[in-house]
Design a protein around this motif. Structure first.
Motif: not given
Length: 136
Positions: A1-26
């Motif tokens: 994969m080719k990414f010029t910058q990473d503006w997302f990875d700092y969100n991963i811990p928070h989003i990972t926690e949010l994913m646990k709360l979702l009844p569906e991920r469709k």
């Protein structure tokens, strides 16, 4: 994969926690996908194997991208996503500004999502508009 910058990875811990709360991920909505770093993460780690992600981005960049060559941005996004997308996952891309893409989803009554990630135009009026239009 080719990414010029990473503006997302700092969100991963928070989003990972949010994913646990979702009844569906469709079905996910992503507003502003740039090169697809977040999209790829959602496809690999969050969205169900048979899920759909709708991505809205005009692939023109914004103020913070002024010094970056964006002539191949849309193709870079597609190439990155194709490396991780599972055969059974659906990626729908609206190559347009969010206000237009969201209006089309609303009109088509296609606006129900399990998770919405807003990271397009970062001005307050645009973020508020995206949030309000995506909410229904």
């Amino acid at each position: 994969m080719k990414f010029t910058q990473d503006w997302f990875d700092y969100n991963i811990p928070h989003i990972t926690e949010l994913m646990k709360l979702l009844p569906e991920r469709k079905r996910f909505l992503e507003i502003g996908c740039f090169e697809g770093r977040a999209t790829c993460w959602f496809l690999e780690h969050a969205l169900d194997d048979d899920g759909e992600i709708v991505c809205i981005d005009p692939f023109t960049g914004s103020m913070e991208h002024e010094k970056i060559d964006l002539s191949e941005l849309h193709q870079t996004f597609l190439d990155n996503v194709s490396e991780v997308q599972k055969r059974t996952q659906v990626v729908n891309v609206f190559d347009e500004f969010s206000i237009t893409g969201l209006a089309k989803l609303i009109y088509a009554k296609e606006g129900e999502f399990d998770f919405i990630y807003i990271d397009g135009d970062h001005t307050a009026p645009a973020v508020l508009t995206d949030a309000c239009m995506a909410w229904p």
